[in-house]
Design an enzyme around this catalytic site. Structure first.
Site, PDB file in Angstrom:
ATOM      1  CE  LYS A  49      -2.777  -1.009   3.694  1.00  0.00           C
ATOM      2  NZ  LYS A  49      -3.813  -0.635   4.692  1.00  0.00           N
ATOM      3  CE  LYS A  51      -1.764   4.412   4.927  1.00  0.00           C
ATOM      4  NZ  LYS A  51      -2.817   4.406   5.944  1.00  0.00           N
TER       5      LYS A  51
HETATM    6  N1  C2G Z   1      -9.959   7.198  10.140  1.00  0.00           N
HETATM    7  C1  C2G Z   1     -10.936   8.112  10.581  1.00  0.00           C
HETATM    8  N2  C2G Z   1     -10.553   9.373  10.989  1.00  0.00           N
HETATM    9  C2  C2G Z   1      -9.241   9.729  10.970  1.00  0.00           C
HETATM   10  C3  C2G Z   1      -8.254   8.806  10.538  1.00  0.00           C
HETATM   11  C4  C2G Z   1      -8.641   7.540  10.139  1.00  0.00           C
HETATM   12  O1  C2G Z   1     -12.141   7.802  10.613  1.00  0.00           O
HETATM   13  N3  C2G Z   1      -8.933  10.974  11.380  1.00  0.00           N
HETATM   14  C5  C2G Z   1     -10.409   5.867   9.707  1.00  0.00           C
HETATM   15  C6  C2G Z   1     -10.065   5.567   8.233  1.00  0.00           C
HETATM   16  O2  C2G Z   1     -10.998   6.156   7.382  1.00  0.00           O
HETATM   17  C7  C2G Z   1     -10.109   4.044   8.215  1.00  0.00           C
HETATM   18  C8  C2G Z   1      -9.621   3.668   9.636  1.00  0.00           C
HETATM   19  O3  C2G Z   1      -9.692   4.865  10.423  1.00  0.00           O
HETATM   20  O4  C2G Z   1     -11.436   3.576   8.043  1.00  0.00           O
HETATM   21  C9  C2G Z   1      -8.182   3.168   9.634  1.00  0.00           C
HETATM   22  O5  C2G Z   1      -7.401   4.132   8.950  1.00  0.00           O
HETATM   23  P1  C2G Z   1      -5.945   3.699   8.418  1.00  0.00           P
HETATM   24  O6  C2G Z   1      -5.199   3.051   9.495  1.00  0.00           O
HETATM   25  O7  C2G Z   1      -5.343   4.886   7.745  1.00  0.00           O
HETATM   26  O8  C2G Z   1      -6.337   2.589   7.345  1.00  0.00           O
HETATM   27  P2  C2G Z   1      -5.799   2.389   5.854  1.00  0.00           P
HETATM   28  O9  C2G Z   1      -4.316   2.286   5.888  1.00  0.00           O
HETATM   29  O10 C2G Z   1      -6.422   3.413   4.999  1.00  0.00           O
HETATM   30  O11 C2G Z   1      -6.309   0.916   5.536  1.00  0.00           O
HETATM   31  O12 C2G Z   1      -8.092  -2.520   2.826  1.00  0.00           O
HETATM   32  C10 C2G Z   1      -8.347  -1.245   3.360  1.00  0.00           C
HETATM   33  C11 C2G Z   1      -7.135  -0.687   4.047  1.00  0.00           C
HETATM   34  O13 C2G Z   1      -6.539  -1.638   4.871  1.00  0.00           O
HETATM   35  C12 C2G Z   1      -7.456   0.569   4.849  1.00  0.00           C
END
Ligand code: C2G
Length: 157
Positions: A49, A51
């Site tokens: 991804k 990251k």
């Molecule tokens: N999130 C949120 N508010 C924030 C930051 C994050 O609501 N201020 C939510 C994101 O929208 C997501 C969840 O927290 O639903 C986890 O965010 P991340 O850890 O950034 O997830 P990500 O790396 O985007 O992984 O297959 C899908 C991916 O694994 C999603």
């Protein structure tokens, strides 16, 4: 309540440097059903991804498992596993933050797909940016700048 009545909700995320945004969305997702299953992206999958989490996978999944809204936490190893997990866990609702809006609509032929508003003003990216100000290289550069400044002041006085 009979098990087959229970509504199962599924989501995925990295949850690095766990913060209030993560907590809020897990709380709201749990309100969409009776059982919440969370896929936590492995470090290998995060590399796919693009990251690089600060907190290693083993610790991130342990933190997510300890959240009271979470009934089960599983590793997320790839993009394709969502349909398999939906079948395996009898999922009724797939939910994720609106930063993924439209990306998982294709799952809508099997489950209800919901995109929830994100919590504003907090993100792992922002936390990483703040933390980077404290990393050694940054501090060393700052020190050099201050040293040359005080040198200039000395020469001018
Ligand atoms: N999130 C949120 N508010 C924030 C930051 C994050 O609501 N201020 C939510 C994101 O929208 C997501 C969840 O927290 O639903 C986890 O965010 P991340 O850890 O950034 O997830 P990500 O790396 O985007 O992984 O297959 C899908 C991916 O694994 C999603």
């Amino acid at each position: 309540m009979e098990l087959n009545m229970a509504k199962t909700v599924l989501t995925y995320g990295t949850f690095d440097l766990f913060h209030i945004g993560h907590l809020n969305i897990l709380k709201r997702l749990k309100e969409k059903g009776d059982r919440l299953i969370v896929g936590v992206s492995t470090d290998e999958f995060n590399a796919v991804k693009g990251k690089k989490p600060i907190v290693p996978f083993e610790q991130r999944i342990e933190i997510v498992r300890a959240i009271k809204y979470v009934d089960e936490a599983i590793p997320e190893n790839n993009w394709e596993q969502k349909r398999l997990d939906i079948a395996k866990y009898g999922v009724n609702v797939f939910g994720i933050g609106e930063d993924w809006k439209g990306k998982f609509d294709d799952l809508g032929n099997e489950v209800e797909v919901v995109y929830l508003p994100r919590t504003s003003g907090i993100s792992t990216t922002e936390l990483k940016r703040v933390l980077s100000a404290f990393d050694e290289r940054h501090v060393a550069k700052l020190k050099d700048t201050l040293d040359s400044l005080s040198q200039i002041v000395k020469e001018l006085s």
